[in-house]
Motif scaffolding. Structure first.
Motif, PDB file in Angstrom:
ATOM      1  N   VAL A 171       5.574 -21.882  15.951  1.00 22.82           N
ATOM      2  CA  VAL A 171       4.839 -21.003  16.856  1.00 22.82           C
ATOM      3  C   VAL A 171       4.956 -21.617  18.250  1.00 22.82           C
ATOM      4  CG1 VAL A 171       2.656 -19.893  17.398  1.00 22.82           C
ATOM      5  CG2 VAL A 171       3.245 -20.367  15.011  1.00 22.82           C
ATOM      6  N   TYR A 172       5.607 -20.912  19.165  1.00 24.80           N
ATOM      7  CA  TYR A 172       5.865 -21.440  20.503  1.00 24.80           C
ATOM      8  C   TYR A 172       4.728 -21.088  21.467  1.00 24.80           C
ATOM      9  CZ  TYR A 172      10.650 -22.297  18.898  1.00 24.80           C
ATOM     10  OH  TYR A 172      11.752 -22.750  18.207  1.00 24.80           O
ATOM     11  N   ASP A 173       4.699 -21.835  22.560  1.00 25.08           N
ATOM     12  CA  ASP A 173       3.646 -21.596  23.553  1.00 25.08           C
ATOM     13  C   ASP A 173       3.841 -20.280  24.305  1.00 25.08           C
ATOM     14  OD1 ASP A 173       5.862 -22.381  24.957  1.00 25.08           O
ATOM     15  OD2 ASP A 173       4.880 -23.997  26.068  1.00 25.08           O
ATOM     16  N   ASP A 174       5.021 -19.645  24.160  1.00 26.43           N
ATOM     17  CA  ASP A 174       5.227 -18.314  24.758  1.00 26.43           C
ATOM     18  C   ASP A 174       4.844 -17.205  23.784  1.00 26.43           C
ATOM     19  OD1 ASP A 174       7.269 -18.428  22.924  1.00 26.43           O
ATOM     20  OD2 ASP A 174       8.889 -18.055  24.363  1.00 26.43           O
ATOM     21  N   GLY A 175       4.302 -17.570  22.600  1.00 26.42           N
ATOM     22  CA  GLY A 175       3.824 -16.599  21.637  1.00 26.42           C
ATOM     23  C   GLY A 175       4.792 -16.258  20.527  1.00 26.42           C
ATOM     24  N   LYS A 176       6.062 -16.675  20.582  1.00 29.42           N
ATOM     25  CA  LYS A 176       7.038 -16.333  19.552  1.00 29.42           C
ATOM     26  C   LYS A 176       6.711 -17.054  18.240  1.00 29.42           C
ATOM     27  CE  LYS A 176      10.927 -15.337  22.645  1.00 29.42           C
ATOM     28  NZ  LYS A 176      12.313 -15.717  23.037  1.00 29.42           N
ATOM     29  N   VAL A 177       6.727 -16.290  17.146  1.00 30.58           N
ATOM     30  CA  VAL A 177       6.524 -16.846  15.799  1.00 30.58           C
ATOM     31  C   VAL A 177       7.881 -16.755  15.094  1.00 30.58           C
ATOM     32  CG1 VAL A 177       5.250 -16.667  13.634  1.00 30.58           C
ATOM     33  CG2 VAL A 177       4.137 -16.058  15.794  1.00 30.58           C
ATOM     34  N   ASP A 178       8.521 -17.924  14.893  1.00 23.26           N
ATOM     35  CA  ASP A 178       9.900 -17.973  14.388  1.00 23.26           C
ATOM     36  C   ASP A 178       9.980 -18.654  13.033  1.00 23.26           C
ATOM     37  OD1 ASP A 178      10.523 -16.869  16.791  1.00 23.26           O
ATOM     38  OD2 ASP A 178      11.964 -18.412  17.390  1.00 23.26           O
ATOM     39  N   VAL A 179      10.950 -18.182  12.218  1.00 28.70           N
ATOM     40  CA  VAL A 179      11.344 -18.881  10.989  1.00 28.70           C
ATOM     41  C   VAL A 179      12.701 -19.508  11.274  1.00 28.70           C
ATOM     42  CG1 VAL A 179      11.994 -18.641   8.579  1.00 28.70           C
ATOM     43  CG2 VAL A 179      10.115 -17.303   9.490  1.00 28.70           C
ATOM     44  N   VAL A 180      12.846 -20.803  10.956  1.00 30.57           N
ATOM     45  CA  VAL A 180      14.099 -21.498  11.271  1.00 30.57           C
ATOM     46  C   VAL A 180      14.827 -21.979  10.027  1.00 30.57           C
ATOM     47  CG1 VAL A 180      13.359 -22.185  13.558  1.00 30.57           C
ATOM     48  CG2 VAL A 180      12.855 -23.655  11.620  1.00 30.57           C
ATOM     49  N   THR A 181      14.178 -22.033   8.863  1.00 27.34           N
ATOM     50  CA  THR A 181      14.853 -22.435   7.628  1.00 27.34           C
ATOM     51  C   THR A 181      14.313 -21.617   6.474  1.00 27.34           C
ATOM     52  OG1 THR A 181      13.239 -24.166   7.136  1.00 27.34           O
ATOM     53  CG2 THR A 181      15.192 -24.822   8.392  1.00 27.34           C
ATOM     54  N   GLY A 182      15.092 -21.506   5.418  1.00 23.74           N
ATOM     55  CA  GLY A 182      14.649 -20.816   4.212  1.00 23.74           C
ATOM     56  C   GLY A 182      15.035 -19.361   4.224  1.00 23.74           C
ATOM     57  N   THR A 183      15.054 -18.764   3.004  1.00 18.62           N
ATOM     58  CA  THR A 183      15.393 -17.348   2.852  1.00 18.62           C
ATOM     59  C   THR A 183      14.395 -16.689   1.915  1.00 18.62           C
ATOM     60  OG1 THR A 183      16.847 -17.852   0.972  1.00 18.62           O
ATOM     61  CG2 THR A 183      17.862 -17.782   3.176  1.00 18.62           C
ATOM     62  N   GLY A 184      14.397 -15.351   1.871  1.00 16.43           N
ATOM     63  CA  GLY A 184      13.525 -14.611   0.977  1.00 16.43           C
ATOM     64  C   GLY A 184      12.221 -14.244   1.635  1.00 16.43           C
ATOM     65  N   SER A 185      11.200 -13.914   0.789  1.00 10.79           N
ATOM     66  CA  SER A 185       9.890 -13.497   1.277  1.00 10.79           C
ATOM     67  C   SER A 185       9.184 -14.645   1.982  1.00 10.79           C
ATOM     68  CB  SER A 185       9.041 -13.000   0.112  1.00 10.79           C
ATOM     69  OG  SER A 185       9.648 -11.894  -0.513  1.00 10.79           O
ATOM     70  N   LEU A 186       8.297 -14.251   2.891  1.00  4.89           N
ATOM     71  CA  LEU A 186       7.623 -15.248   3.736  1.00  4.89           C
ATOM     72  C   LEU A 186       6.112 -15.016   3.714  1.00  4.89           C
ATOM     73  CD1 LEU A 186       7.734 -17.453   6.009  1.00  4.89           C
ATOM     74  CD2 LEU A 186       7.946 -15.568   7.628  1.00  4.89           C
ATOM     75  N   GLY A 187       5.318 -16.033   3.359  1.00  7.77           N
ATOM     76  CA  GLY A 187       3.862 -15.926   3.378  1.00  7.77           C
ATOM     77  C   GLY A 187       3.261 -16.668   4.574  1.00  7.77           C
ATOM     78  N   LEU A 188       2.431 -15.948   5.354  1.00  6.32           N
ATOM     79  CA  LEU A 188       1.819 -16.562   6.544  1.00  6.32           C
ATOM     80  C   LEU A 188       0.392 -17.060   6.304  1.00  6.32           C
ATOM     81  CD1 LEU A 188       2.933 -14.074   9.361  1.00  6.32           C
ATOM     82  CD2 LEU A 188       3.985 -16.245   8.707  1.00  6.32           C
ATOM     83  N   ASP A 189      -0.177 -16.792   5.138  1.00  7.21           N
ATOM     84  CA  ASP A 189      -1.556 -17.214   4.877  1.00  7.21           C
ATOM     85  C   ASP A 189      -1.685 -18.741   4.961  1.00  7.21           C
ATOM     86  OD1 ASP A 189      -1.251 -14.533   3.720  1.00  7.21           O
ATOM     87  OD2 ASP A 189      -3.322 -14.842   3.093  1.00  7.21           O
ATOM     88  N   GLY A 190      -2.750 -19.195   5.613  1.00  5.94           N
ATOM     89  CA  GLY A 190      -2.992 -20.630   5.770  1.00  5.94           C
ATOM     90  C   GLY A 190      -2.518 -21.184   7.091  1.00  5.94           C
ATOM     91  N   VAL A 191      -1.753 -20.397   7.859  1.00  8.25           N
ATOM     92  CA  VAL A 191      -1.296 -20.866   9.171  1.00  8.25           C
ATOM     93  C   VAL A 191      -2.396 -20.585  10.189  1.00  8.25           C
ATOM     94  CG1 VAL A 191       0.434 -20.622  10.985  1.00  8.25           C
ATOM     95  CG2 VAL A 191       1.120 -20.414   8.569  1.00  8.25           C
ATOM     96  N   SER A 192      -2.838 -21.639  10.893  1.00  9.80           N
ATOM     97  CA  SER A 192      -3.866 -21.470  11.927  1.00  9.80           C
ATOM     98  C   SER A 192      -3.720 -22.554  12.974  1.00  9.80           C
ATOM     99  CB  SER A 192      -5.273 -21.516  11.322  1.00  9.80           C
ATOM    100  OG  SER A 192      -5.568 -22.810  10.839  1.00  9.80           O
ATOM    101  N   PHE A 193      -4.241 -22.290  14.163  1.00  9.32           N
ATOM    102  CA  PHE A 193      -4.161 -23.247  15.270  1.00  9.32           C
ATOM    103  C   PHE A 193      -5.184 -22.847  16.321  1.00  9.32           C
ATOM    104  CE2 PHE A 193      -1.089 -19.866  15.803  1.00  9.32           C
ATOM    105  CZ  PHE A 193      -1.348 -19.400  17.081  1.00  9.32           C
ATOM    106  N   ARG A 194      -5.475 -23.760  17.207  1.00  8.51           N
ATOM    107  CA  ARG A 194      -6.433 -23.495  18.288  1.00  8.51           C
ATOM    108  C   ARG A 194      -5.701 -22.892  19.473  1.00  8.51           C
ATOM    109  NH1 ARG A 194     -11.396 -25.985  19.644  1.00  8.51           N
ATOM    110  NH2 ARG A 194     -12.417 -24.620  21.170  1.00  8.51           N
ATOM    111  N   ALA A 195      -6.142 -21.745  19.927  1.00  8.99           N
ATOM    112  CA  ALA A 195      -5.504 -21.089  21.065  1.00  8.99           C
ATOM    113  C   ALA A 195      -5.624 -21.962  22.312  1.00  8.99           C
ATOM    114  CB  ALA A 195      -6.130 -19.727  21.307  1.00  8.99           C
ATOM    115  N   GLY A 196      -4.499 -22.104  23.005  1.00  4.86           N
ATOM    116  CA  GLY A 196      -4.495 -22.873  24.249  1.00  4.86           C
ATOM    117  C   GLY A 196      -4.610 -24.366  24.047  1.00  4.86           C
TER     118      GLY A 196
END
Length: 228
Positions: free
Chosen positions: A202-227
């Motif tokens: 997750v980049y500071d410009d807001g882009k949410v990227d996948v860089v490795t792996g294939t198939g279905s993708l689960g985002l549950d559990g991903v969290s961070f403090r804004a700013g």
């Protein structure tokens, strides 16, 4: 006998006797005359000295018992100088805090003194009207039965992602709006179908990227403090 005494009384004898009596009286008076500064407390009768016998303005503060005086005794006289300050008393108990007023904020809503918890922010569904769009062919895997891709921010400024996605390649999935982005890029390990793992950035410009792996993708559990 009396007749004989009378026969001897003459004018000269009477005058001489009176002179002797006066002389003896004068000696007695002189004998009982008091010397200077000889009268003390013992000789003065109780309550014998009255105010009329005391010379005006002759008494001082040392002659008067302070506690015996009342306001009436001063009779309009000039007030004396203020005495020294007394020792401060002990500090009293702290009073109860008064009610706060005004609008509440943060995790609270309404107004003080009776605010309520702020209702959770609803999820921002990716691909919905007015929300960020999917990119690079990413979509919800099975929207009818599985969690859809979305995000929200809690009252403390923490951003949460969710959803099971599929169809895209190792690329940008979507872009977070301003206010939902980290201060610096962060990396998270996520699970993919078949038990494998992938790397999410997750980049500071807001882009949410996948860089490795294939198939279905689960985002549950991903969290961070804004700013942060």
């Amino acid at each position: 006998m009396l007749r004989g005494i009378r026969s001897r009384l003459t004018y000269a004898n009477v005058v001489a006797s009176m002179a002797l009596f006066v002389a003896l009286g004068g000696v007695s008076y002189a004998a009982v005359k008091l010397p200077k500064n000889s009268v003390g407390v013992t000789q003065i009768k109780k309550n014998a000295v009255t105010g009329s016998k005391v010379k005006d303005s002759s008494l001082t503060g040392a002659d008067v018992k302070n506690r015996s005086l009342t306001a009436a005794d001063f009779n309009g006289s000039v007030q004396g100088a203020m005495g020294p300050a007394g020792t401060p008393g002990a500090k009293g108990d702290t009073g109860a805090t008064g009610p706060s007023t005004g609008p509440a904020g943060g995790a609270l809503s309404g107004s003080y003194p009776n605010p309520t918890l702020t209702a959770p922010e609803p999820f921002h569904e990716i691909g919905s009207a007015g929300e960020p769009a999917f990119q690079n062919s990413w979509v919800n895997e099975v929207p009818a039965t599985e969690a859809t891709g979305a995000f929200y921010k809690d009252p403390f400024g923490r951003v949460y992602l969710k959803g099971l996605l599929t169809g895209g390649s190792n690329s940008t999935i979507f872009t977070l709006p301003v206010g939902y982005r980290p201060a610096k890029a962060l990396v998270d390990v996520i699970f993919r179908d078949g038990g494998g793992t992938g790397t999410l950035i997750v980049y500071d410009d807001g882009k949410v990227d996948v860089v490795t792996g294939t198939g279905s993708l689960g985002l549950d559990g991903v969290s961070f403090r804004a700013g942060q």
